[in-house]
Scaffold this motif. Sequence first.
Motif, PDB file in Angstrom:
ATOM      1  N   ARG A 130       0.858  -1.185   0.000  1.00  0.00           N
ATOM      2  CA  ARG A 130       0.000   0.000   0.000  1.00  0.00           C
ATOM      3  C   ARG A 130       0.899   1.242   0.000  1.00  0.00           C
ATOM      4  O   ARG A 130       1.818   1.341   0.795  1.00  0.00           O
ATOM      5  CB  ARG A 130      -0.887   0.014   1.247  1.00  0.00           C
ATOM      6  N   LEU A 147       2.383  -0.571   4.288  1.00  0.00           N
ATOM      7  CA  LEU A 147       2.153  -1.955   4.680  1.00  0.00           C
ATOM      8  C   LEU A 147       1.881  -2.823   3.462  1.00  0.00           C
ATOM      9  O   LEU A 147       1.313  -2.366   2.472  1.00  0.00           O
ATOM     10  CB  LEU A 147       0.933  -2.041   5.613  1.00  0.00           C
ATOM     11  N   PHE A 169      -1.603  -5.312   6.282  1.00  0.00           N
ATOM     12  CA  PHE A 169      -2.767  -4.442   6.427  1.00  0.00           C
ATOM     13  C   PHE A 169      -4.000  -5.240   6.823  1.00  0.00           C
ATOM     14  O   PHE A 169      -4.757  -4.834   7.723  1.00  0.00           O
ATOM     15  CB  PHE A 169      -3.018  -3.700   5.109  1.00  0.00           C
ATOM     16  N   SER A 170      -4.212  -6.396   6.182  1.00  0.00           N
ATOM     17  CA  SER A 170      -5.387  -7.224   6.470  1.00  0.00           C
ATOM     18  C   SER A 170      -5.360  -7.711   7.912  1.00  0.00           C
ATOM     19  O   SER A 170      -6.379  -7.671   8.628  1.00  0.00           O
ATOM     20  CB  SER A 170      -5.444  -8.412   5.506  1.00  0.00           C
ATOM     21  N   GLN A 181      -3.799  -6.268  10.366  1.00  0.00           N
ATOM     22  CA  GLN A 181      -3.972  -5.102  11.226  1.00  0.00           C
ATOM     23  C   GLN A 181      -5.440  -4.733  11.369  1.00  0.00           C
ATOM     24  O   GLN A 181      -5.913  -4.397  12.467  1.00  0.00           O
ATOM     25  CB  GLN A 181      -3.192  -3.917  10.668  1.00  0.00           C
ATOM     26  N   PRO A 199      -8.171  -3.410  -0.196  1.00  0.00           N
ATOM     27  CA  PRO A 199      -7.274  -2.370   0.326  1.00  0.00           C
ATOM     28  C   PRO A 199      -7.963  -1.265   1.111  1.00  0.00           C
ATOM     29  O   PRO A 199      -7.287  -0.481   1.782  1.00  0.00           O
ATOM     30  CB  PRO A 199      -6.630  -1.805  -0.944  1.00  0.00           C
TER      31      PRO A 199
END
Length: 214
Positions: free
Chosen positions: A40, A46, A51-52, A54, A107
Amino acid sequence: MSSFINADLDIVNLNTECLGVVLAGGLSSRMGQDKAQLLRSDQAALSMLAFSKQMLSDSGIKNIIVSGDNYDVPDTVKKSGPVGGILSVLARYPQAKSLLILPVDLPFITAKALAELRVKGELAQKATHFEDHNIPLYLPNNGYLELFMAQAFSNQVSNDNKNIKATHSRFKAKGPSIKALLTQVPHQAIKCQNANTLFNTNTPEQWQQAIQQF
């Protein structure tokens, strides 16, 4: 194991808590590279996988695992799609009361949306997803789900822990779909306040659209 998961999964807590699952076992054939490792381009930089995890953690999930051959839970039935990934997670963690399942290619997913999905699913005691999107998915681990998996996959069930050891899928090629699963379990669809939250990136073109919005 993921840095977002307890060092040793608390089996007692899994009897009462929801297990977070990131689905990262796809071939990413349309993207041309591993979607989980895409970065990203925001300040955090990340990967989509980080990210997922998190987002699941921020939504209140304590135990999180990643489904996929290169991650925490390899696929038991190869090339059997997201349902095959779910099957493999249930075989590894049959004590989990429920699963909050997130694909690795969203995203703009938010912790708020995931928390809402889980809370409404827990209140209704039903599989819960957003309208027009079968996944992300809150999925209770109950008899309906066990029966579907038993019918969808040839399996052997251990008398000790009901651990499904899949050997063959009766669904050819990609395995059963999430839609097929939902037809066999009590479920509900809820509205998502922001449609962009569920924008998925399966192709380079879609990823470029996402990058322009970060």
